[in-house]
Design an enzyme around this catalytic site. Structure first.
Site, PDB file in Angstrom:
ATOM      1  N   ASP A   1       0.841  -1.207   0.000  1.00  0.00           N
ATOM      2  CA  ASP A   1       0.000   0.000   0.000  1.00  0.00           C
ATOM      3  C   ASP A   1       0.877   1.258   0.000  1.00  0.00           C
ATOM      4  O   ASP A   1       0.566   2.257  -0.652  1.00  0.00           O
ATOM      5  CB  ASP A   1      -0.914  -0.034   1.230  1.00  0.00           C
ATOM      6  CG  ASP A   1      -2.096   0.917   1.110  1.00  0.00           C
ATOM      7  OD1 ASP A   1      -2.434   1.305  -0.028  1.00  0.00           O
ATOM      8  OD2 ASP A   1      -2.678   1.266   2.147  1.00  0.00           O
TER       9      ASP A   1
ATOM     10  N   ARG B   1     -10.476   9.736 -12.488  1.00  0.00           N
ATOM     11  CA  ARG B   1      -9.847   9.831 -11.160  1.00  0.00           C
ATOM     12  C   ARG B   1      -9.165   8.535 -10.736  1.00  0.00           C
ATOM     13  O   ARG B   1      -8.543   8.484  -9.677  1.00  0.00           O
ATOM     14  CB  ARG B   1     -10.928  10.142 -10.114  1.00  0.00           C
ATOM     15  CG  ARG B   1     -11.555  11.520 -10.241  1.00  0.00           C
ATOM     16  CD  ARG B   1     -12.747  11.611  -9.284  1.00  0.00           C
ATOM     17  NE  ARG B   1     -12.378  11.266  -7.931  1.00  0.00           N
ATOM     18  CZ  ARG B   1     -13.195  10.658  -7.051  1.00  0.00           C
ATOM     19  NH1 ARG B   1     -14.419  10.339  -7.371  1.00  0.00           N
ATOM     20  NH2 ARG B   1     -12.773  10.375  -5.840  1.00  0.00           N
TER      21      ARG B   1
HETATM   22  C1  LIG Z   1       6.040  10.682   2.225  1.00  0.00           C
HETATM   23  C2  LIG Z   1       5.489  11.359   1.083  1.00  0.00           C
HETATM   24  C3  LIG Z   1       5.320  10.554  -0.006  1.00  0.00           C
HETATM   25  C4  LIG Z   1       4.479   9.464  -0.033  1.00  0.00           C
HETATM   26  C5  LIG Z   1       4.639   8.550   1.058  1.00  0.00           C
HETATM   27  C6  LIG Z   1       3.862   7.393   1.005  1.00  0.00           C
HETATM   28  C7  LIG Z   1       2.442   7.705   0.727  1.00  0.00           C
HETATM   29  C8  LIG Z   1       1.619   6.572   0.848  1.00  0.00           C
HETATM   30  C9  LIG Z   1       1.246   6.304   2.248  1.00  0.00           C
HETATM   31  C10 LIG Z   1       0.409   5.156   2.333  1.00  0.00           C
HETATM   32  C11 LIG Z   1      -0.794   5.244   1.453  1.00  0.00           C
HETATM   33  C12 LIG Z   1      -1.887   4.661   2.169  1.00  0.00           C
HETATM   34  C13 LIG Z   1      -3.146   4.933   1.458  1.00  0.00           C
HETATM   35  C14 LIG Z   1      -4.214   4.359   2.286  1.00  0.00           C
HETATM   36  O1  LIG Z   1      -4.020   3.432   3.006  1.00  0.00           O
HETATM   37  S1  LIG Z   1      -5.715   5.107   2.177  1.00  0.00           S
HETATM   38  C15 LIG Z   1      -6.612   4.288   3.509  1.00  0.00           C
HETATM   39  C16 LIG Z   1      -7.442   3.144   3.020  1.00  0.00           C
HETATM   40  N1  LIG Z   1      -8.445   3.591   2.131  1.00  0.00           N
HETATM   41  C17 LIG Z   1      -9.579   4.123   2.579  1.00  0.00           C
HETATM   42  O2  LIG Z   1      -9.831   4.258   3.736  1.00  0.00           O
HETATM   43  C18 LIG Z   1     -10.534   4.558   1.499  1.00  0.00           C
HETATM   44  C19 LIG Z   1     -11.969   4.522   1.971  1.00  0.00           C
HETATM   45  N2  LIG Z   1     -12.820   4.753   0.838  1.00  0.00           N
HETATM   46  C20 LIG Z   1     -13.120   6.007   0.426  1.00  0.00           C
HETATM   47  O3  LIG Z   1     -12.713   6.974   1.029  1.00  0.00           O
HETATM   48  C21 LIG Z   1     -13.942   6.124  -0.812  1.00  0.00           C
HETATM   49  O4  LIG Z   1     -14.633   4.953  -1.066  1.00  0.00           O
HETATM   50  C22 LIG Z   1     -13.054   6.469  -2.060  1.00  0.00           C
HETATM   51  C23 LIG Z   1     -12.362   7.826  -1.839  1.00  0.00           C
HETATM   52  C24 LIG Z   1     -12.038   5.392  -2.340  1.00  0.00           C
HETATM   53  C25 LIG Z   1     -13.987   6.566  -3.270  1.00  0.00           C
HETATM   54  O5  LIG Z   1     -15.054   7.378  -2.931  1.00  0.00           O
HETATM   55  P1  LIG Z   1     -15.519   8.543  -3.899  1.00  0.00           P
HETATM   56  O6  LIG Z   1     -16.788   9.069  -3.358  1.00  0.00           O
HETATM   57  O7  LIG Z   1     -14.423   9.489  -4.130  1.00  0.00           O
HETATM   58  O8  LIG Z   1     -15.761   7.785  -5.267  1.00  0.00           O
HETATM   59  P2  LIG Z   1     -17.069   6.982  -5.716  1.00  0.00           P
HETATM   60  O9  LIG Z   1     -17.550   6.065  -4.688  1.00  0.00           O
HETATM   61  O10 LIG Z   1     -18.026   7.968  -6.310  1.00  0.00           O
HETATM   62  O11 LIG Z   1     -16.467   6.121  -6.890  1.00  0.00           O
HETATM   63  C26 LIG Z   1     -15.833   6.717  -8.001  1.00  0.00           C
HETATM   64  C27 LIG Z   1     -15.522   5.630  -8.997  1.00  0.00           C
HETATM   65  O12 LIG Z   1     -14.599   4.693  -8.421  1.00  0.00           O
HETATM   66  C28 LIG Z   1     -15.182   3.388  -8.366  1.00  0.00           C
HETATM   67  N3  LIG Z   1     -14.797   2.728  -7.121  1.00  0.00           N
HETATM   68  C29 LIG Z   1     -14.839   3.256  -5.882  1.00  0.00           C
HETATM   69  N4  LIG Z   1     -14.402   2.356  -4.983  1.00  0.00           N
HETATM   70  C30 LIG Z   1     -14.092   1.256  -5.674  1.00  0.00           C
HETATM   71  C31 LIG Z   1     -13.581   0.004  -5.314  1.00  0.00           C
HETATM   72  N5  LIG Z   1     -13.301  -0.320  -4.048  1.00  0.00           N
HETATM   73  N6  LIG Z   1     -13.358  -0.902  -6.277  1.00  0.00           N
HETATM   74  C32 LIG Z   1     -13.616  -0.610  -7.588  1.00  0.00           C
HETATM   75  N7  LIG Z   1     -14.093   0.579  -7.997  1.00  0.00           N
HETATM   76  C33 LIG Z   1     -14.329   1.480  -7.055  1.00  0.00           C
HETATM   77  C34 LIG Z   1     -16.690   3.627  -8.431  1.00  0.00           C
HETATM   78  O13 LIG Z   1     -17.357   2.488  -8.936  1.00  0.00           O
HETATM   79  C35 LIG Z   1     -16.757   4.802  -9.388  1.00  0.00           C
HETATM   80  O14 LIG Z   1     -16.537   4.308 -10.691  1.00  0.00           O
HETATM   81  P3  LIG Z   1     -17.332   4.932 -11.928  1.00  0.00           P
HETATM   82  O15 LIG Z   1     -18.757   4.593 -11.677  1.00  0.00           O
HETATM   83  O16 LIG Z   1     -17.079   6.412 -11.919  1.00  0.00           O
HETATM   84  O17 LIG Z   1     -16.732   4.247 -13.126  1.00  0.00           O
END
Ligand SMILES: CCCCCCCCCCCCCC(=O)SCCNC(=O)CCNC(=O)[C@H](O)C(C)(C)COP(=O)(O)OP(=O)(O)OC[C@H]1O[C@@H](n2cnc3c(N)ncnc32)[C@H](O)[C@@H]1OP(=O)(O)O
Length: 252
Positions: free
Chosen positions: A172, A216
């Site tokens: 992740d 997105r």
């Molecule tokens: C240090 C700096 C640099 C970086 C360092 C490291 C960084 C990294 C650090 C670690 C990183 C850690 C990161 C972490 O751990 S992030 C933590 C774990 N993730 C979460 O907690 C996310 C929880 N879920 C949500 O917040 C919402 O459901 C999200 C934002 C994901 C979508 O809700 P939103 O209201 O925005 O969208 P929508 O529901 O209108 O859907 C939009 C479209 O998406 C499609 N869709 C949605 N869900 C799914 C699904 N499961 N499978 C397939 N498709 C899916 C849906 O059918 C639709 O498609 P279409 O009809 O438009 O075609």
């Protein structure tokens, strides 16, 4: 008097911190700090001077980890020809801190206790070598992220081997880093196939690439292998959705 000085001090600390934040290139660091909709946010921990970069080698890193680090770090110095005869350095090491954002309190009124104690999951164990030791390298031209990870003894699942949840965390993080190259994202879906166990103390390489984008959505794939690439430990695919970071911080 002491309290007054303390206030001046913390104001100064915050100003310095903001400048550090602005100097960081990864979009995860580039949250709009003065966004009108979010009152106070995005300050990295900074007692005095720069926050400690935890992605640098320490005494617990074994020879394989060091070799990989040196390899990818050397790539970060290689210039390639870009358009218009200019030079670019496509590989970058992402510095690692123990929080991404320290104060993200726009509308998410976390208790002060939680806020002050919150730590990035992968950086929350202070003992070097005990849990996740890692460095992330990103190639924005090729849209590729490579993580080198040494997995410590506190990550045990099956005896002597790494917990599947810890492997999911690693995946992740690497895929999330790649997905967030162009802005804030959340993991919507993570599919993992565990092919062969990883021994505690071992080093693994985690490579991820962007397979496709649709609006997105970013579809990313990832594999976890031994340092020489001969042993496949894990394969995964992930779906990330770009989000409005203000909405997240406002708790909507
Ligand atoms: C240090 C700096 C640099 C970086 C360092 C490291 C960084 C990294 C650090 C670690 C990183 C850690 C990161 C972490 O751990 S992030 C933590 C774990 N993730 C979460 O907690 C996310 C929880 N879920 C949500 O917040 C919402 O459901 C999200 C934002 C994901 C979508 O809700 P939103 O209201 O925005 O969208 P929508 O529901 O209108 O859907 C939009 C479209 O998406 C499609 N869709 C949605 N869900 C799914 C699904 N499961 N499978 C397939 N498709 C899916 C849906 O059918 C639709 O498609 P279409 O009809 O438009 O075609």
């Amino acid at each position: 008097m002491t309290r007054g000085l303390g206030r001046v001090f913390s104001g100064f600390k915050r100003l310095v911190t903001l400048s550090v934040m602005w100097s960081m290139k990864h979009p995860m660091y580039s949250v709009p700090l003065r966004s009108p909709s979010v009152r106070s946010m995005a300050v990295l921990p900074l007692p005095f001077g720069k926050p400690k970069d935890l992605s640098l080698p320490n005494a617990t890193w074994g020879p394989e980890m060091m070799q990989l680090y040196e390899h990818y770090n050397s790539l970060c110095k290689v210039e390639v020809e870009a358009e218009g005869g200019q030079k670019k350095v496509p590989w970058k090491r992402i510095p690692g801190y123990n929080r991404l954002l320290k104060y993200a309190t726009g509308g998410v009124y976390l208790s002060k206790m939680i806020q002050s104690k919150a730590r990035l999951f992968t950086r929350n164990i202070r003992e070097p070598g005990a849990a996740f030791e890692y460095a992330l390298f990103i190639n924005s031209e090729e849209e590729k992220c490579v993580g080198i990870w040494q997995v410590g003894h506190l990550l045990e699942g099956p005896p002597g081997h790494v917990h599947g949840g810890a492997i999911a965390t690693i995946i992740d993080t690497v895929t999330g880093c790649l997905a967030s190259l162009s802005g804030a994202v959340m993991t919507a879906n993570l599919n993992i196939n565990y092919r062969s166990p990883i021994q505690l103390g071992n080093t693994v390489v985690v490579e991820s690439i962007v397979d496709k984008r649709e609006g997105r959505k970013k579809f990313i794939s990832c594999k976890v292998t031994s340092p020489d690439g001969t042993k496949l430990h894990t394969e995964a695919t992930a779906l990330f959705l770009s989000i409005d970071i203000n909405q997240l911080l406002l708790g909507r």
